[in-house]
Motif scaffolding. Structure first.
Motif, short mmCIF file in Angstrom:
data_model
loop_
_atom_site.label_atom_id
_atom_site.label_comp_id
_atom_site.label_asym_id
_atom_site.label_seq_id
_atom_site.Cartn_x
_atom_site.Cartn_y
_atom_site.Cartn_z
N ILE A 16 0.93 -1.26 -0.11
CA ILE A 16 0.04 -0.03 0.11
C ILE A 16 0.92 1.17 -0.28
N THR A 17 2.01 1.09 0.83
CA THR A 17 2.70 2.26 0.90
C THR A 17 3.44 2.64 -0.45
N ILE A 18 3.92 1.71 -1.09
CA ILE A 18 4.81 1.81 -2.42
C ILE A 18 3.72 2.37 -3.41
N ILE A 19 2.40 2.11 -3.44
CA ILE A 19 1.48 2.34 -4.49
C ILE A 19 1.34 3.81 -3.96
N LEU A 20 1.12 4.11 -2.72
CA LEU A 20 0.60 5.27 -2.29
C LEU A 20 1.87 6.53 -2.64
N GLU A 22 3.69 6.79 -5.27
CA GLU A 22 3.65 7.20 -6.49
C GLU A 22 2.29 8.08 -6.63
N TYR A 23 1.25 8.07 -6.19
CA TYR A 23 0.15 9.22 -6.31
C TYR A 23 0.13 10.03 -5.21
N ARG A 24 -0.05 9.86 -4.06
CA ARG A 24 -0.35 10.75 -2.86
C ARG A 24 0.89 10.42 -1.62
N LYS A 25 2.08 11.21 -1.70
CA LYS A 25 2.76 10.86 -0.83
C LYS A 25 2.60 10.98 0.55
N GLU A 26 1.70 11.89 0.71
CA GLU A 26 1.22 12.12 1.96
C GLU A 26 0.45 11.27 2.75
N TYR A 27 -0.31 10.37 1.93
CA TYR A 27 -0.81 9.37 2.63
C TYR A 27 0.04 8.17 2.95
N ALA A 28 0.99 7.79 2.22
CA ALA A 28 2.02 7.01 2.41
C ALA A 28 2.66 7.00 3.72
N ILE A 29 2.89 7.91 4.41
CA ILE A 29 3.34 8.13 5.70
C ILE A 29 2.17 7.57 6.58
N LEU A 30 0.98 7.97 6.36
CA LEU A 30 0.04 7.67 7.36
C LEU A 30 -0.08 5.99 7.37
N SER A 31 -0.03 5.47 5.94
CA SER A 31 0.02 3.96 5.71
C SER A 31 1.04 3.35 6.68
N VAL A 32 2.21 3.78 6.57
CA VAL A 32 3.24 3.24 7.29
C VAL A 32 2.84 3.45 8.81
N SER A 85 13.28 3.94 13.77
CA SER A 85 12.67 3.35 12.66
C SER A 85 11.51 4.47 11.92
N ILE A 86 10.72 4.83 12.86
CA ILE A 86 9.84 5.73 12.33
C ILE A 86 10.40 7.13 11.48
N CYS A 87 11.39 7.84 12.66
CA CYS A 87 11.93 8.70 12.08
C CYS A 87 12.88 8.54 10.73
N LYS A 88 13.53 7.43 10.56
CA LYS A 88 14.22 6.95 9.24
C LYS A 88 13.10 7.12 8.15
N ASP A 89 12.12 6.19 8.32
CA ASP A 89 10.97 5.99 7.47
C ASP A 89 10.65 7.52 6.75
N LEU A 90 10.69 8.28 7.63
CA LEU A 90 10.10 9.61 7.14
C LEU A 90 11.30 10.39 6.71
N GLY A 91 12.49 9.78 6.61
CA GLY A 91 13.57 10.79 6.12
C GLY A 91 14.37 11.98 7.16
N GLU A 92 14.00 11.48 8.27
CA GLU A 92 14.47 12.39 9.41
C GLU A 92 15.55 11.74 10.22
N SER A 93 16.78 11.37 9.68
CA SER A 93 17.94 10.77 10.42
C SER A 93 18.49 11.50 11.46
N ALA A 94 18.42 12.73 11.40
CA ALA A 94 19.25 13.56 12.40
C ALA A 94 18.19 13.44 13.80
N ILE A 95 17.22 13.58 13.56
CA ILE A 95 16.25 13.34 14.96
C ILE A 95 16.20 11.97 15.26
#
Length: 127
Positions: A16-20, A22-32, A85-95
């Motif tokens: 679901i995240t991979i599909i989202l 491509e189309y709605r990036k903001e919903y991909a984070i919610l899916s994770v 893991s959540i921070c890294k998934d969101l691209g926030e490795s500094a946090i």
């Protein structure tokens, strides 16, 4: 078996995240977040049984305080790793790095009584 549920939910969330993405990036984070939360809630059911066993063990044992400390350390480690893991998934490795550092400091501070008691026991055993 819970592991089959966890793996299944993980793969469904992944697809679901991979599909989202491509189309709605903001919903991909919610899916994770939703998929990860479901996995955590399934795991908490199993964890409850483990905690009940450890609680009974600590009531009947001299080392109850140490078991309590080890449980706290384990819980902090699991929560820290999940947050990282959540921070890294969101691209926030500094946090994520700051959370990792804070978690390690707290684990070290909680382990001081265990280290101290171990050293005291060793010094009593040595001539």
């Amino acid at each position: 078996m819970e592991i089959i549920k966890i793996i299944g939910i993980g793969f469904i969330t992944l697809i679901i995240t991979i599909i989202l993405k491509e189309y709605r990036k903001e919903y991909a984070i919610l899916s994770v977040f939703v998929g990860g939360s479901i996995i955590v809630f399934i795991s908490l059911d199993v964890l409850k049984n483990i905690l009940n066993f450890i609680q009974e063990l600590s009531k009947n044992n001299y080392y109850g305080n140490f078991i309590s400390l080890l449980l706290k350390i384990t819980g902090i480690s699991i929560l820290t790793e999940y947050s990282i893991s959540i921070c890294k998934d969101l691209g926030e490795s500094a946090i994520a790095n700051k959370i990792d550092f804070g978690g390690k400091i707290i684990v070290i501070s909680l382990s001081i009584p265990i280290i101290s008691n171990t050293l005291e026991t060793l010094t009593r055993l040595l001539p």
